[in-house]
Design an enzyme around this catalytic site. Structure first.
Site, PDB file in Angstrom:
ATOM      1  N   TYR A 220       0.778  -1.171  -0.034  1.00 50.07           N
ATOM      2  CA  TYR A 220       0.061  -0.061   0.030  1.00 50.07           C
ATOM      3  C   TYR A 220       0.973   1.164  -0.038  1.00 50.07           C
ATOM      4  O   TYR A 220       1.911   1.314   0.638  1.00 50.07           O
ATOM      5  CB  TYR A 220      -0.958   0.060   1.286  1.00 50.07           C
ATOM      6  CG  TYR A 220      -1.897   1.130   1.073  1.00 50.07           C
ATOM      7  CD1 TYR A 220      -2.545   1.337   0.130  1.00 50.07           C
ATOM      8  CD2 TYR A 220      -2.175   1.728   2.431  1.00 50.07           C
ATOM      9  CE1 TYR A 220      -3.623   2.513  -0.003  1.00 50.07           C
ATOM     10  CE2 TYR A 220      -3.086   2.867   2.248  1.00 50.07           C
ATOM     11  CZ  TYR A 220      -3.719   3.245   1.345  1.00 50.07           C
ATOM     12  OH  TYR A 220      -4.569   4.105   1.333  1.00 50.07           O
TER      13      TYR A 220
ATOM     14  N   TYR B 171      -3.063   5.280   8.699  1.00 48.48           N
ATOM     15  CA  TYR B 171      -2.641   4.059   8.248  1.00 48.48           C
ATOM     16  C   TYR B 171      -1.437   3.890   9.273  1.00 48.48           C
ATOM     17  O   TYR B 171      -0.238   3.804   9.071  1.00 48.48           O
ATOM     18  CB  TYR B 171      -1.912   3.902   6.999  1.00 48.48           C
ATOM     19  CG  TYR B 171      -1.869   2.325   6.614  1.00 48.48           C
ATOM     20  CD1 TYR B 171      -2.904   1.435   6.145  1.00 48.48           C
ATOM     21  CD2 TYR B 171      -0.587   1.823   6.267  1.00 48.48           C
ATOM     22  CE1 TYR B 171      -2.777   0.264   5.929  1.00 48.48           C
ATOM     23  CE2 TYR B 171      -0.413   0.653   5.829  1.00 48.48           C
ATOM     24  CZ  TYR B 171      -1.423  -0.163   5.567  1.00 48.48           C
ATOM     25  OH  TYR B 171      -1.314  -1.403   5.212  1.00 48.48           O
TER      26      TYR B 171
HETATM   27  P1  NAD Z   1      -8.573  -9.400   3.870  1.00 45.59           P
HETATM   28  O1  NAD Z   1      -8.976  -9.392   5.235  1.00 45.59           O
HETATM   29  O2  NAD Z   1      -9.310 -10.089   2.727  1.00 45.59           O
HETATM   30  O3  NAD Z   1      -7.064 -10.200   3.854  1.00 45.59           O
HETATM   31  C1  NAD Z   1      -6.146 -10.165   4.865  1.00 45.59           C
HETATM   32  C2  NAD Z   1      -5.926 -11.766   5.524  1.00 45.59           C
HETATM   33  O4  NAD Z   1      -4.906 -11.792   6.432  1.00 45.59           O
HETATM   34  C3  NAD Z   1      -7.287 -12.001   6.130  1.00 45.59           C
HETATM   35  O5  NAD Z   1      -7.815 -13.219   5.607  1.00 45.59           O
HETATM   36  C4  NAD Z   1      -6.455 -12.611   7.644  1.00 45.59           C
HETATM   37  O6  NAD Z   1      -7.319 -13.442   7.965  1.00 45.59           O
HETATM   38  C5  NAD Z   1      -5.169 -12.952   7.170  1.00 45.59           C
HETATM   39  N1  NAD Z   1      -4.365 -12.665   8.242  1.00 45.59           N
HETATM   40  C6  NAD Z   1      -4.222 -12.016   9.322  1.00 45.59           C
HETATM   41  N2  NAD Z   1      -2.897 -12.369  10.232  1.00 45.59           N
HETATM   42  C7  NAD Z   1      -2.661 -13.455   9.764  1.00 45.59           C
HETATM   43  C8  NAD Z   1      -1.864 -14.368   9.945  1.00 45.59           C
HETATM   44  N3  NAD Z   1      -0.852 -14.193  11.169  1.00 45.59           N
HETATM   45  N4  NAD Z   1      -1.275 -15.437   9.578  1.00 45.59           N
HETATM   46  C9  NAD Z   1      -2.100 -15.911   8.485  1.00 45.59           C
HETATM   47  N5  NAD Z   1      -3.057 -14.949   7.746  1.00 45.59           N
HETATM   48  C10 NAD Z   1      -3.320 -13.886   8.313  1.00 45.59           C
HETATM   49  O7  NAD Z   1      -8.135  -7.901   3.314  1.00 45.59           O
HETATM   50  P2  NAD Z   1      -7.135  -7.369   2.317  1.00 45.59           P
HETATM   51  O8  NAD Z   1      -7.338  -5.908   2.204  1.00 45.59           O
HETATM   52  O9  NAD Z   1      -7.589  -7.935   0.929  1.00 45.59           O
HETATM   53  O10 NAD Z   1      -5.876  -7.625   2.418  1.00 45.59           O
HETATM   54  C11 NAD Z   1      -4.864  -8.380   1.610  1.00 45.59           C
HETATM   55  C12 NAD Z   1      -3.480  -7.725   1.400  1.00 45.59           C
HETATM   56  O11 NAD Z   1      -3.909  -6.556   0.407  1.00 45.59           O
HETATM   57  C13 NAD Z   1      -2.948  -7.361   2.396  1.00 45.59           C
HETATM   58  O12 NAD Z   1      -1.623  -7.373   2.633  1.00 45.59           O
HETATM   59  C14 NAD Z   1      -3.235  -5.663   2.558  1.00 45.59           C
HETATM   60  O13 NAD Z   1      -2.337  -4.924   3.360  1.00 45.59           O
HETATM   61  C15 NAD Z   1      -3.123  -5.493   1.055  1.00 45.59           C
HETATM   62  N6  NAD Z   1      -3.732  -4.380   0.610  1.00 45.59           N
HETATM   63  C16 NAD Z   1      -5.042  -3.868   1.186  1.00 45.59           C
HETATM   64  C17 NAD Z   1      -5.583  -2.621   0.483  1.00 45.59           C
HETATM   65  C18 NAD Z   1      -7.191  -2.391   1.023  1.00 45.59           C
HETATM   66  O14 NAD Z   1      -7.335  -1.410   0.722  1.00 45.59           O
HETATM   67  N7  NAD Z   1      -8.037  -3.444   1.167  1.00 45.59           N
HETATM   68  C19 NAD Z   1      -4.844  -1.652  -0.378  1.00 45.59           C
HETATM   69  C20 NAD Z   1      -3.695  -2.110  -0.383  1.00 45.59           C
HETATM   70  C21 NAD Z   1      -2.912  -3.224  -0.001  1.00 45.59           C
END
Ligand code: NAD
Length: 286
Positions: free
Chosen positions: A172, A182
């Site tokens: 991000y 954040y």
């Molecule tokens: P999401 O909730 O779908 O995914 C996050 C996942 O991480 C969840 O399924 C959670 O259970 C899992 N998780 C947390 N701790 C864990 C651990 N210790 N071991 C295994 N799994 C674990 O949400 P998302 O937003 O799709 O996130 C996915 C990625 O995308 C992340 O790296 C997030 O930072 C990144 N991201 C998200 C956004 C946004 O706006 N949603 C923007 C940029 C980047």
């Protein structure tokens, strides 16, 4: 032979991990997922009961098949690292072999090798606190769950990755620009993840010609993002200010991931690819 992908960080049908699984499946890959242990039960039950069937539909009308769901907690590398209170926790005691090393070993026993490794997980217990108010433990926990988790996954899966394989993580823009809200060291964790993308691209490239890239994704209303608390504001900000004034869909990130994992991207490694409607390129809001 079709490719096999392991996607860490899928626990519902709203996040980037799910969308990436769909895009890779649509391109013909076999899908294995790693689901956070505390979320495993509800995810598997929902899958079984058909709760995700609507979002499982692929462009050709068939449904995404997840060949196997592995319980995973990416903050623990091996059983010796797991503290007593976690071991005896009801939600953890019901599953086994969920440390990173054990999951890689289970995948090896079940399938032999993989071609694609996706890291789509992050966690920062103090994400809602400004960095100045973040505790040492909160900061280290963010780095452990969101950055080292990728180092560890790659370290343990690299030996079972076929030559020419690809890995992708999600980052991000708060790593490089100021995004108030954040917090908790999450901005630091993403900066580490991006730097590691370059170093690991070198190491994994030299070792087994495995490529390492990260996607800097725009805002998506996922479960994790809702927990941060400012996601609607970020989506509105992007709609107003990005070169492309449309909401970003998880599928667009899924497509970019499928491209990065494919031979079309065979010379691309060590990069941060923005999939954010171009917002990163703006200097001022207009
Ligand atoms: P999401 O909730 O779908 O995914 C996050 C996942 O991480 C969840 O399924 C959670 O259970 C899992 N998780 C947390 N701790 C864990 C651990 N210790 N071991 C295994 N799994 C674990 O949400 P998302 O937003 O799709 O996130 C996915 C990625 O995308 C992340 O790296 C997030 O930072 C990144 N991201 C998200 C956004 C946004 O706006 N949603 C923007 C940029 C980047």
């Amino acid at each position: 032979r079709g490719k096999r992908a392991f996607i860490a960080g899928v626990a519902d049908d709203n996040g980037y991990g799910w969308a990436i699984a769909k895009s890779l499946a649509a391109a013909g890959a076999e899908i294995l997922v790693g689901t956070w242990v505390p979320a495993l039960n509800i995810f598997e039950t929902s899958l079984r009961r058909g709760k995700f069937d609507e979002s499982r539909v692929l462009p050709d009308g068939s449904l995404v098949e997840i060949t196997k769901v592995y319980p995973l907690d990416a903050v623990f590398d091996c059983p010796e690292d797991v503290p007593e209170d976690v071991k005896s926790n009801k939600r953890y005691a019901g599953s086994s072999n969920w440390t990173v090393k054990e999951v890689a070993e289970s995948v090896r026993q079940d399938f032999g090798t993989i071609d694609i490794l996706v890291h789509s997980l992050a966690n920062g217990p103090e994400v809602s606190k400004p960095l100045l108010e973040t505790s040492r433990n909160g900061y280290l926990a963010a780095i452990s769950a969101s950055s080292y988790s990728f180092v560890s996954l790659l370290k343990h899966f690299l030996p079972i990755m076929n030559t020419g394989g690809a890995t992708i993580s999600l980052t991000y823009i708060a790593s490089e620009r100021i995004i108030p809200g954040y917090g908790g060291g999450m901005s630091s964790a993403k900066a580490a993840l991006e730097s590691d993308t370059r170093v690991l691209a070198f190491e994994a490239g030299r070792k087994n010609r495995v490529r390492v890239n990260t996607i800097s994704a725009g805002p998506l209303r996922s479960r994790a993002a809702k927990a941060i608390g400012f996601i609607d504001m970020m989506i509105d900000y992007s709609l107003e200010n990005a070169p492309l004034q449309k909401e970003l869909s998880a599928e667009e990130v899924g497509s970019a991931a499928a491209f990065l994992a494919s031979p079309l991207a065979s010379a691309i490694t060590g990069t941060v690819l923005y999939v954010d409607n171009g917002l990163n390129a703006m200097g001022v809001g207009v």
